[in-house]
Design a protein around this motif. Structure first.
Motif, mmCIF file in Angstrom:
data_model
loop_
_atom_site.group_PDB
_atom_site.id
_atom_site.type_symbol
_atom_site.label_atom_id
_atom_site.label_comp_id
_atom_site.label_asym_id
_atom_site.label_seq_id
_atom_site.Cartn_x
_atom_site.Cartn_y
_atom_site.Cartn_z
ATOM 1 N N LEU A 1 44.143 31.870 46.379
ATOM 2 C CA LEU A 1 42.811 31.939 45.779
ATOM 3 C C LEU A 1 41.970 30.736 46.204
ATOM 4 O O LEU A 1 40.777 30.872 46.491
ATOM 5 C CB LEU A 1 42.922 31.982 44.253
ATOM 6 C CG LEU A 1 41.590 32.188 43.526
ATOM 7 C CD1 LEU A 1 41.046 33.595 43.746
ATOM 8 C CD2 LEU A 1 41.718 31.898 42.029
ATOM 9 N N THR B 1 43.324 36.784 39.860
ATOM 10 C CA THR B 1 43.465 35.596 40.708
ATOM 11 C C THR B 1 44.150 35.878 42.039
ATOM 12 O O THR B 1 44.112 35.045 42.933
ATOM 13 C CB THR B 1 44.293 34.492 39.995
ATOM 14 O OG1 THR B 1 45.608 35.008 39.733
ATOM 15 C CG2 THR B 1 43.634 34.075 38.689
ATOM 16 N N SER B 2 44.775 37.047 42.176
ATOM 17 C CA SER B 2 45.536 37.290 43.401
ATOM 18 C C SER B 2 45.317 38.682 43.994
ATOM 19 O O SER B 2 44.975 38.814 45.169
ATOM 20 C CB SER B 2 47.027 37.072 43.118
ATOM 21 O OG SER B 2 47.826 37.467 44.199
ATOM 22 N N VAL C 1 35.950 36.609 39.063
ATOM 23 C CA VAL C 1 37.284 36.101 38.715
ATOM 24 C C VAL C 1 37.178 35.109 37.554
ATOM 25 O O VAL C 1 37.916 35.209 36.567
ATOM 26 C CB VAL C 1 37.956 35.435 39.945
ATOM 27 C CG1 VAL C 1 39.223 34.682 39.530
ATOM 28 C CG2 VAL C 1 38.277 36.490 41.002
ATOM 29 N N ARG D 1 42.599 22.191 39.897
ATOM 30 C CA ARG D 1 44.020 22.449 40.113
ATOM 31 C C ARG D 1 44.599 21.589 41.220
ATOM 32 O O ARG D 1 45.805 21.568 41.424
ATOM 33 C CB ARG D 1 44.261 23.920 40.493
ATOM 34 C CG ARG D 1 43.783 24.914 39.476
ATOM 35 C CD ARG D 1 44.587 24.880 38.197
ATOM 36 N NE ARG D 1 46.015 25.043 38.451
ATOM 37 C CZ ARG D 1 46.960 24.557 37.677
ATOM 38 N NH1 ARG D 1 46.654 23.866 36.613
ATOM 39 N NH2 ARG D 1 48.216 24.760 37.960
ATOM 40 N N PRO E 1 41.038 33.861 33.578
ATOM 41 C CA PRO E 1 42.494 33.781 33.728
ATOM 42 C C PRO E 1 42.941 32.338 33.456
ATOM 43 O O PRO E 1 42.151 31.404 33.649
ATOM 44 C CB PRO E 1 42.708 34.140 35.203
ATOM 45 C CG PRO E 1 41.457 33.691 35.880
ATOM 46 C CD PRO E 1 40.356 33.942 34.880
ATOM 47 N N ALA F 1 46.173 30.437 39.008
ATOM 48 C CA ALA F 1 45.365 30.461 40.232
ATOM 49 C C ALA F 1 46.113 29.666 41.296
ATOM 50 O O ALA F 1 46.396 28.493 41.094
ATOM 51 C CB ALA F 1 43.995 29.846 39.969
ATOM 52 N N LEU G 1 39.085 26.764 38.582
ATOM 53 C CA LEU G 1 40.274 27.439 39.115
ATOM 54 C C LEU G 1 40.800 26.793 40.391
ATOM 55 O O LEU G 1 41.941 27.024 40.762
ATOM 56 C CB LEU G 1 39.965 28.915 39.386
ATOM 57 C CG LEU G 1 39.584 29.736 38.151
ATOM 58 C CD1 LEU G 1 39.152 31.139 38.553
ATOM 59 C CD2 LEU G 1 40.758 29.793 37.166
ATOM 60 N N PRO H 1 44.022 28.903 34.345
ATOM 61 C CA PRO H 1 43.935 28.219 35.651
ATOM 62 C C PRO H 1 45.305 28.007 36.285
ATOM 63 O O PRO H 1 45.418 27.960 37.514
ATOM 64 C CB PRO H 1 43.272 26.881 35.303
ATOM 65 C CG PRO H 1 42.546 27.115 34.031
ATOM 66 C CD PRO H 1 43.331 28.146 33.280
#
Lengths: 281, 281
Positions: free
Chosen positions: B200, A171-172, B186, A269, B191, B196, A265, B193
């Motif tokens: 991203l 993710t980074s 990704v 969020r 991953p 994130a 993602l 969430p």
């Protein structure tokens, strides 16, 4: 209670601003003289800071974080020491057995580093990951770390060090490296800047990230990152061959997977999940 | 004078809103019923629209743009016809010799397509590229196109079709494909969430772009795009090998080149060039 902040940059400075907003006295240490504006008092050295504070935040680049842990872990008179570095396995190893220490990572940031970018609400509503306790003694420190994260406005999220590092590679660390390599390639082609639009600006936003911050991260998480770079590089080369053969089936399925991933993602969020995305600017 | 807009999505809808704000009557054609809210009148077909308007904007996906040019170019009673597609060589070829036609491309957009994202100020201060005239007859149309671009708030920027397509492969088509492939990779790693972050979100902002819009662009500009994808893929695989060998020299130099590119292509293009970048959100 006095809070010590080692490294008063974007993250440390934002922690200092928020803590002071909540009425805490903050002593900071940083080589950048601009840091003085963000704290109540500047300590002359890391050791001096370490002697003055019972709660200590190490907001330093990864390599400096590891060095600070080695320097300070002999002392036993802390309530809580936490770091904020982007890779957790080497930090958890360096601090293993040090009861007041909790490895953490606020998932917040900006493409601009340094004290000038600090702001008290940087962590508001953001995930702040922490590595949960391994034994009973450390559990007290973890409780204090969770409380600290909440005063910062963050959402405490427990994750084991190795799982954190694998996830962050995705993710980074991978996105950062890809953006930097992409930006270098695009710029090298010397397109007229007039033909660079808002979509490119968003895509390249991380391209201003400082190498000094990223070098230790990339080195510490080299293994999963290398595997991902190899996979991505292979996919891009496969697409190049596809396009030259007039085939777009794989690319179409990447677009489809990307929509699902973006939804999960990124859009899910956002605080304003159900509203339209803001225009690029 | 009545303006005809074929395709009332993000771009066509924004053109319609701006034109009406400036007092023009707009007739639109689109299969999406939401388009009706953005125009004064809806034409029942592209042909009907083509008969009613003397100034006509083709704001359609590339393949539909080429088809519309073939359908409408038999007529001689236009003052100005312009398109807005992201690739210019096939458009310029399809319209070759059609005096009122000018190939153009506004460098503006959002990751959200469709009429709901349209806004009257979408083009304000943005580059709007156009392919300059090849002969005296077309020069009159080009003058009208420049004036039209200015009423939209855009900055008219002349560029030959082939140079445009090479530049956009770098500044738009490559980044779009890379972001989509990166987002797919990704997301495929699943991953949490929570891990994130805002970096991203910015990097993946284009990952929501619709494939239906991109398929004709990617096909039309396949050659330069494939070459760039091959080069980028090779660089990423080279970096993977570097990282596994503990070498970071090449990556350091990419970061450096990325800083220069970001400055030239992004920061220098912002209205507020000298201010600090806004925080990621």
């Amino acid at each position: 209670v006095t809070l010590g902040v080692a490294g008063v940059g974007l993250i440390g400075g934002s922690i200092a601003l928020r803590a002071r907003e909540r009425g805490r006295r903050v002593i900071g240490f940083d080589l950048d003289p601009r840091a003085a504006a963000l704290v109540d008092e500047v300590a002359p050295s890391l050791d001096a800071l370490g002697e003055r504070a019972r709660t200590l935040v190490l907001a330093l680049p990864l390599d400096a974080t590891l060095e600070a842990i080695r320097r300070l872990r002999g002392r036993s008179d802390y309530d809580l020491v936490l770091d904020v570095a982007s890779v957790k396995v080497p930090v958890a190893e360096a601090a293993h057995g040090w009861a007041p220490f909790v490895a953490t990572h606020p998932i917040a940031g900006a493409e601009t580093a340094g004290p000038a970018a600090a702001r008290a609400d940087l962590f508001e509503g953001r995930t702040w990951a922490y590595v949960p306790a391994g034994d009973a003694q450390a559990a007290a420190a973890v409780d204090r770390a969770r409380a600290f994260i909440e005063t910062m406005g963050g959402r405490a999220f427990p994750v084991e060090a190795a799982a954190h590092d694998r996830a962050l590679a995705l993710t980074s660390h991978l996105p950062q490296v890809v953006v930097s390599v992409l930006a270098a390639l695009v710029a090298g082609g010397e397109p007229p800047p007039e033909l660079a639009g808002p979509g490119l600006a968003s895509t390249l936003r991380l391209a201003g990230s400082p190498w000094s911050l990223w070098e230790p991260i990339v080195r510490a998480n080299a293994e999963p990152l290398a595997a991902l770079l190899r996979e991505l590089g292979g996919r891009l080369q496969g697409l190049a061959a596809d396009l030259q053969a007039g085939e777009v089936g794989r690319l179409a399925s990447y677009f489809e997977d990307a929509h699902v991933g973006y939804e999960r993602l990124v859009r899910a969020r956002r605080p304003e999940t159900n509203s339209a995305a803001p225009p690029l600017s």
